[in-house]
Design an enzyme around this catalytic site. Structure first.
Site, short mmCIF file in Angstrom:
data_model
loop_
_atom_site.label_atom_id
_atom_site.label_comp_id
_atom_site.label_asym_id
_atom_site.label_seq_id
_atom_site.Cartn_x
_atom_site.Cartn_y
_atom_site.Cartn_z
N ASP A 71 26.05 28.04 -0.63
CA ASP A 71 26.71 29.50 -0.66
C ASP A 71 26.59 30.71 -1.28
O ASP A 71 27.06 30.58 -2.69
CB ASP A 71 27.44 29.60 0.34
CG ASP A 71 27.42 29.48 1.38
OD1 ASP A 71 26.81 27.91 1.67
OD2 ASP A 71 28.25 29.67 2.56
N HIS A 73 26.06 34.50 -0.62
CA HIS A 73 26.72 35.92 0.16
C HIS A 73 26.76 36.64 -0.73
O HIS A 73 27.62 37.33 -0.68
CB HIS A 73 28.36 35.13 0.19
CG HIS A 73 28.58 34.62 1.65
ND1 HIS A 73 27.72 35.11 2.30
CD2 HIS A 73 29.01 33.04 1.81
CE1 HIS A 73 28.21 34.29 3.80
NE2 HIS A 73 28.90 32.70 2.96
N ASP A 110 23.10 31.05 3.41
CA ASP A 110 23.78 31.88 3.60
C ASP A 110 23.86 32.98 2.26
O ASP A 110 24.50 32.27 1.78
CB ASP A 110 25.34 31.23 3.51
CG ASP A 110 25.78 31.27 4.53
OD1 ASP A 110 24.87 31.13 5.68
OD2 ASP A 110 26.93 31.09 5.09
N ASN A 145 23.47 29.96 8.45
CA ASN A 145 24.03 30.66 10.31
C ASN A 145 24.06 32.19 9.71
O ASN A 145 23.37 34.00 10.36
CB ASN A 145 24.70 30.39 10.28
CG ASN A 145 26.44 30.46 9.75
OD1 ASN A 145 26.15 29.88 8.30
ND2 ASN A 145 26.87 31.04 10.12
N HIS A 146 23.80 32.58 8.72
CA HIS A 146 24.38 34.25 7.93
C HIS A 146 23.05 34.75 8.05
O HIS A 146 22.73 35.80 8.76
CB HIS A 146 24.83 34.69 6.63
CG HIS A 146 27.01 34.06 6.90
ND1 HIS A 146 26.91 35.90 6.83
CD2 HIS A 146 27.08 33.39 6.73
CE1 HIS A 146 28.59 34.71 7.51
NE2 HIS A 146 28.17 33.27 7.04
N HIS A 251 22.21 23.60 5.88
CA HIS A 251 23.29 24.71 5.47
C HIS A 251 24.09 24.06 6.77
O HIS A 251 25.30 23.93 5.89
CB HIS A 251 22.86 26.20 6.16
CG HIS A 251 24.13 26.82 6.16
ND1 HIS A 251 24.94 27.37 4.49
CD2 HIS A 251 25.25 27.22 7.09
CE1 HIS A 251 25.40 27.79 4.98
NE2 HIS A 251 25.84 28.44 5.63
#
Length: 346
Positions: A71, A73, A110, A145-146, A251
């Protein structure tokens, strides 16, 4: 390394501190995607990298060093730090040069949400991929998922500064007259200058009563990430499950019923949904197998549970699925990520 259910192996190695309509033309699948690529150096590594599937699903990369990054982000600073630590990015902060040679880098989802430089990170990874291919290496991304949440229009976890980046990016695109690849690949080189010129603080001027700014930010993001939007199409280039040599990357996690359904089929359905490109089906419906439910590819957390719960759940899965014998003895090793990790796998 820990031995997990189905005799799959999960590798994690944490590093501290990481934590409306538009006229923009959507990206086409041009030279940044491809079935195989190589250079003279590839011969020394054991042969060219061969990719099959659209989006990429199966990758043969003989003799390559494989590095996985979890991740990110929206944190460009820590993304650079992670890539420099992995030996694939130059240390100079004002340039973005691939230094990984024939390394295969896999980012395991992500990239979006929580931080304010998401598009810049997407741009950086795509730029590094172009450079890596010329040296016999490659960069692959796996959607998490993001990424699927943003294509759905779920912006709950978007940092205010990221709405500002969407506004700036749309204004920047106007300078390129539809030349998406050039504009997108160059954004990482100019994004910080655009941010400084706009004098954007970490939270911008997103005050509770600044409805005009909020509406502009939401509209900008929606136009970029909606189904068929330019950044949704960019995400559609990438799979949710990727097989590189004997490693599986996803992920959340890969379960027997995902394999039975078909990982290439899963990747294609998610890609078509993001592009809204399949005229034979209702693409407004999410590919449930990959994107929804506690046991979907991007959401399952089976492999992050404590050993007792994981053993119980995995036994339930094996008993209920006809592929349990095959999956139990599978030669695959799996890399999943719910946090920022950098791991050299080979």
């Amino acid at each position: 390394m820990a031995v997990l259910p189905f005799r799959l192996r999960l590798r994690t190695a944490a590093i501290s501190g990481l934590s409306p309509s538009t006229s923009v033309v959507c990206p086409s699948r041009q030279h940044r995607d491809g079935g195989s690529f190589s250079c003279r150096a590839a011969a020394a590594a054991g042969g060219p990298i061969i990719v099959s599937g659209d989006p990429p699903t199966f990758v043969s990369a003989p003799g390559r060093r494989i590095v996985a990054v979890g991740d990110l982000h929206g944190d460009l600073h820590q993304t650079r730090a992670a890539l420099v630590m992995a030996g694939v990015l130059s240390a100079e902060s004002d340039c973005h040069v691939w230094t990984g040679g024939q390394t295969v880098l896999v980012q395991v989802g992500d990239i979006l949400d929580r931080g304010e430089d998401e598009i810049a990170i997407l741009s950086l990874l795509s730029s590094l991929n172009v450079q890596a291919k010329s040296q016999g290496g490659a960069v692959f991304q796996v959607n998490g998922n993001h990424e699927t949440m943003n294509v759905e229009g779920d912006f709950r976890y978007v940092d205010p500064g990221s709405f500002d980046e969407c506004i700036r990016f749309l204004e920047y695109l106007e300078e390129f007259d539809g030349e998406w690849d050039d504009a997108f690949l160059n954004w990482v080189n100019v994004s910080q200058r655009w941010k400084e010129e706009y004098r954007v603080s970490p939270n911008g001027d997103w005050l509770p009563l600044n409805f005009v700014k909020k509406n502009k930010g939401f509209a900008a993001r929606a136009s970029l990430f909606k189904q068929g939007g330019p950044l949704a199409c960019e995400l559609a280039r990438h799979p949710v499950v990727l097989n590189v040599n004997d490693w599986m990357f996803c992920h959340g996690g890969l379960l027997p019923h995902h394999v039975e359904y078909g990982i290439e089929r899963i990747n294609k359905e998610v890609s078509n949904w993001m592009q809204c490109s399949n005229e034979d089906s209702d693409d407004t419906n999410l590919p449930f197998m990959a994107t929804r439910g506690y046991d979907s590819v991007v959401w399952t957390r089976l492999y992050s549970q404590d050993s007792v719960e994981r053993t119980r759940r995995s036994w339930d899965v094996r008993r209920s699925n006809p592929l349990n014998i095959w999956f139990h003895f599978s030669p695959w090793k799996m890399f999943v990520s719910y946090r920022t990790v950098v791991t050299c796998l080979t």
